[in-house]
Design a protein around this motif. Structure first.
Motif, PDB file in Angstrom:
ATOM      1  N   THR A   1       0.847  -1.193   0.000  1.00 30.66           N
ATOM      2  CA  THR A   1       0.000   0.000   0.000  1.00 30.66           C
ATOM      3  C   THR A   1       0.886   1.248   0.000  1.00 30.66           C
ATOM      4  O   THR A   1       0.596   2.223  -0.694  1.00 30.66           O
ATOM      5  CB  THR A   1      -0.935  -0.008   1.223  1.00 30.66           C
TER       6      THR A   1
ATOM      7  N   PHE B   1       2.193   1.720  -3.476  1.00 31.34           N
ATOM      8  CA  PHE B   1       1.144   2.338  -4.293  1.00 31.34           C
ATOM      9  C   PHE B   1       1.087   3.837  -4.017  1.00 31.34           C
ATOM     10  O   PHE B   1       0.956   4.651  -4.933  1.00 31.34           O
ATOM     11  CB  PHE B   1      -0.218   1.704  -3.986  1.00 31.34           C
ATOM     12  N   TRP B   2       1.202   4.177  -2.753  1.00 30.03           N
ATOM     13  CA  TRP B   2       1.164   5.592  -2.380  1.00 30.03           C
ATOM     14  C   TRP B   2       2.284   6.341  -3.095  1.00 30.03           C
ATOM     15  O   TRP B   2       2.066   7.417  -3.660  1.00 30.03           O
ATOM     16  CB  TRP B   2       1.299   5.712  -0.861  1.00 30.03           C
TER      17      TRP B   2
ATOM     18  N   ILE C   1       1.449   6.639  -6.802  1.00 32.40           N
ATOM     19  CA  ILE C   1       0.223   7.330  -7.203  1.00 32.40           C
ATOM     20  C   ILE C   1       0.202   8.791  -6.759  1.00 32.40           C
ATOM     21  O   ILE C   1      -0.072   9.695  -7.562  1.00 32.40           O
ATOM     22  CB  ILE C   1      -1.018   6.586  -6.656  1.00 32.40           C
TER      23      ILE C   1
ATOM     24  N   SER D   1      -1.328   1.186 -10.713  1.00 31.54           N
ATOM     25  CA  SER D   1      -1.173   2.595 -10.344  1.00 31.54           C
ATOM     26  C   SER D   1      -1.534   3.503 -11.519  1.00 31.54           C
ATOM     27  O   SER D   1      -2.192   4.528 -11.351  1.00 31.54           O
ATOM     28  CB  SER D   1       0.269   2.885  -9.915  1.00 31.54           C
TER      29      SER D   1
ATOM     30  N   VAL E   1      -5.208   3.866 -11.789  1.00 31.33           N
ATOM     31  CA  VAL E   1      -5.734   4.760 -10.752  1.00 31.33           C
ATOM     32  C   VAL E   1      -5.494   6.219 -11.152  1.00 31.33           C
ATOM     33  O   VAL E   1      -6.388   7.063 -11.036  1.00 31.33           O
ATOM     34  CB  VAL E   1      -5.072   4.451  -9.393  1.00 31.33           C
TER      35      VAL E   1
ATOM     36  N   SER F   1      -5.843  12.193  -2.236  1.00 29.23           N
ATOM     37  CA  SER F   1      -5.376  11.037  -2.999  1.00 29.23           C
ATOM     38  C   SER F   1      -4.672  10.038  -2.077  1.00 29.23           C
ATOM     39  O   SER F   1      -4.679   8.838  -2.346  1.00 29.23           O
ATOM     40  CB  SER F   1      -4.485  11.462  -4.162  1.00 29.23           C
ATOM     41  N   THR F   2      -4.086  10.529  -0.991  1.00 25.16           N
ATOM     42  CA  THR F   2      -3.517   9.600  -0.011  1.00 25.16           C
ATOM     43  C   THR F   2      -4.610   8.726   0.590  1.00 25.16           C
ATOM     44  O   THR F   2      -4.485   7.496   0.657  1.00 25.16           O
ATOM     45  CB  THR F   2      -2.813  10.375   1.114  1.00 25.16           C
TER      46      THR F   2
ATOM     47  N   THR G   1      -5.796   6.228  -1.921  1.00 23.17           N
ATOM     48  CA  THR G   1      -4.849   5.137  -2.154  1.00 23.17           C
ATOM     49  C   THR G   1      -4.888   4.129  -1.013  1.00 23.17           C
ATOM     50  O   THR G   1      -4.835   2.918  -1.236  1.00 23.17           O
ATOM     51  CB  THR G   1      -3.419   5.697  -2.285  1.00 23.17           C
TER      52      THR G   1
ATOM     53  N   MET H   1      -7.711   1.607  -1.465  1.00 21.57           N
ATOM     54  CA  MET H   1      -7.826   0.919  -2.756  1.00 21.57           C
ATOM     55  C   MET H   1      -8.303  -0.515  -2.614  1.00 21.57           C
ATOM     56  O   MET H   1      -7.763  -1.288  -1.838  1.00 21.57           O
ATOM     57  CB  MET H   1      -6.452   0.899  -3.431  1.00 21.57           C
TER      58      MET H   1
ATOM     59  N   THR I   1      -3.343  -5.091  -1.237  1.00 22.99           N
ATOM     60  CA  THR I   1      -3.322  -3.866  -0.437  1.00 22.99           C
ATOM     61  C   THR I   1      -3.896  -4.143   0.953  1.00 22.99           C
ATOM     62  O   THR I   1      -4.421  -5.216   1.224  1.00 22.99           O
ATOM     63  CB  THR I   1      -4.160  -2.762  -1.094  1.00 22.99           C
TER      64      THR I   1
END
Lengths: 285, 298
Positions: free
Chosen positions: B80, B83-84, B87, B167, B170, B227-228, B231, B234, B252
């Motif tokens: 995760t 991804f953060w 993204i 990602s 997204v 957006s945090t 994410t 997700m 995730t």
């Protein structure tokens, strides 16, 4: 740089952006229109030479897409109605009244916005099971399918965001009109109904669209609470369709395109409400 | 005197009654469908469901300690975080660039904005399915690579690539959402300010860096937080595109929770994972409120 050159560069970049945004959807549509004989991986032909609607007919016959559509629409209508009602009922006193416990109510509303829905997923599911708002209840419920629609709508409808959003739009409204109405002997409820609601119609429309988008796209909750295909919403139905017809992309693509149409039409008709929603809900109200 | 002024500043009991009549339904709904389940989740996170789903035994903080020793959970948290990293910076830079690019009065620019907004309006499942086909072994993207002589890529089946491919989806779906927010904020920028800077001899580039960008700073912070949060929550993208694979490389936090609960029926463990996620998100939201509060006073 001369103006013309600048303008050409602008439009070239803009065209690339548009292709990036729309390309996947066009490819989806092209796939859906391809005849069964065509090799769908034959990407040399981006657009089918002989487009056909047979995939649309097939998916419509083989899968109860119409039923999914009805479920999605019903759940969205319920979610919007319930969300608007509770948002207005909470937003009005929060914006206009003085009462004991107001900071606590604010705290509760804010907390419900911060805490992710996924945390309450399991207990909420158990609660819905007990209330008979899922389709795992064994025997057919008397209210079916209304109870299932309600169960699907509730997590989207009960939101602190809407309450705060309505409060913010009310806070920007001049008080004189309602004060006059109250002096003339209107009850607070009458004032709300006849004076305030007409004034905040744009905010209500924006919140309605916001709720619609949330409910229309929701996947996690319906995928957990609903087991019988006749209760699927479109996202759940599409995922099921994809796993059932994974070898026949044309049919899945056709189903996906059908599911997109209602939202696309609404978006093209009411763009400003779709887009304004974000700005109103932005940094400050 | 003090007591008198205090009592006069208190709301009247009839006003109280009316306010609470209004609040009864919304607060009741929140209590029943949100805070009740939340308390239940907190309680369930202390129970052991491994012997019986009907009669769980009290375990205390055992689920939490177990969770922190479970490699799969730690991997999901780590993933995760990755991804953060992939993204959130893109979700700030790309919408900002798009907004600045489209913030001009040219004929047709409104139509472009509308078209760019289509991925936002489309439901996540549809977006996921569309990209699943684009990413397929002989899908359009690999075909495109082949025509320019590049080897095909296992977009969704290579553990090193799948999470980046997701990602990208997204970002593709969300960029225009934040672009619109920033655009609205840009249009609230006082043009007199820009003209004053121009009169003072600031070049277009300087005006950009010293007037426009600082004006956007609070909005950029807001976009970052939004957006945090997105994410960290997700799920659907993963479910549709990879199902957490390959080799758990796209698993995730929420996906782990989902599998623990509905795959392995480890309800206590899943609730503990949820409660931990909640604290992370509450901390972020609280930080954001503080930040915005300071910006308000500034």
């Amino acid at each position: 740089m001369p103006k013309a050159a600048k303008s050409i560069i602008f439009w070239c970049i803009a065209a690339l952006l548009v292709i990036a945004a729309v390309g996947p959807f066009v490819w989806l549509l092209a796939t859906a229109l391809k005849p069964q004989g065509d090799n769908i991986f034959d990407t040399a032909a981006l657009w089918p030479a002989h487009p056909t609607l047979e995939n649309f007919a097939e998916v419509w016959q083989k899968v109860p897409l119409g039923q999914y559509l009805i479920n999605s629409v019903a759940v969205s209508i319920l979610a919007i109605g319930l969300n608007l009602a509770i948002s207005v009922l909470a937003g009005y006193p929060l914006a206009r009244m003085r009462f004991t416990g107001k900071p606590i109510v604010f705290g509760i509303v804010l907390a419900s916005m911060m805490i992710p829905f996924q945390v309450i997923l399991i207990p909420l599911y158990q609660l819905m099971l007990k209330l008979g708002l899922t389709d795992y209840t064994g025997g057919q419920s008397l209210f079916s399918p209304f109870n299932i629609w309600v169960g699907l709508a509730i997590p989207v409808a009960v939101s602190g965001f809407g309450m705060l959003f309505i409060r913010q739009s009310l806070a920007g409204l001049p008080k004189a009109l309602e004060e006059a109405a109250l002096l003339d002997g209107c009850t607070p409820l009458q004032t709300l109904w006849y004076i305030i609601l007409p004034l905040i119609q744009p905010a209500l429309a924006t919140l309605a669209i916001f709720t619609l988008m949330a409910s229309w796209g929701e996947f996690l909750w319906p995928s957990i609470t609903v087991s019988q295909p006749q209760h699927y919403t479109l996202p759940v139905g599409l995922v099921a369709l994809q796993s059932a017809f994974s070898s026949n992309w044309r049919v899945v693509a056709a189903g996906t395109i059908i599911s997109m149409v209602p939202m696309l039409v609404l978006f093209l008709l009411f763009q400003r409400f779709f887009i304004r929603g974000l700005n109103d809900g932005g940094v400050k109200g | 005197m003090a007591t008198l002024s205090k009592s006069s500043s208190k709301p009247k009991s009839s006003a109280n009654k009316i306010a609470w009549l209004f609040l009864a339904l919304p607060i009741g709904c929140l209590a029943v469908f949100f805070f009740g389940p939340l308390l239940a989740a907190g309680w369930m996170s202390l129970l052991d469901y491994s012997q019986s789903l009907e009669k769980p035994t009290f375990l205390g903080l055992g689920n939490y300690t177990r969770l922190l020793q479970t490699p799969a959970f730690l991997q999901a948290v780590w993933q995760t975080g990755l991804f953060w990293l992939a993204i959130v910076p893109a979700m700030v830079v790309l919408p900002l660039a798009l907004a600045l690019f489209l913030n001009r009065a040219v004929f047709g620019v409104g139509a472009i904005r509308t078209v760019l907004y289509l991925p936002v309006v489309t439901s996540l499942v549809v977006v996921g399915l569309a990209w699943k086909w684009l990413y397929a072994k002989d899908g359009l993207i690999n075909a495109g690579l082949a025509t320019v002589g590049l080897p095909s890529v296992d977009w969704l089946t290579d553990p090193n690539i799948a999470w980046l491919a997701i990602s990208l989806v997204v970002i593709w779906k969300g960029a225009a959402y934040y672009m619109m927010m920033i655009l609205a904020h840009l249009q609230s920028l006082n043009s007199e300010l820009l003209q004053a800077a121009e009169l003072d001899g600031a070049s277009p580039w300087q005006r950009h860096w010293h007037v426009t960008i600082p004006h956007l700073a609070p909005m950029v912070a807001f976009v970052m937080v939004m957006s945090t949060i997105g994410t960290l929550k997700m799920f659907t993208e993963i479910y549709v595109l990879t199902g957490g694979g390959p080799l758990g490389s796209t698993q995730t936090w929420v996906y782990y929770l989902y599998e623990a609960a509905f795959g392995h029926l480890e309800l206590g463990l899943a609730c503990a994972a949820g409660i931990l996620l909640m604290w992370v998100l509450v901390a972020i939201s609280w930080g954001q409120l503080r930040l915005l509060g300071e910006a308000d006073h500034a």
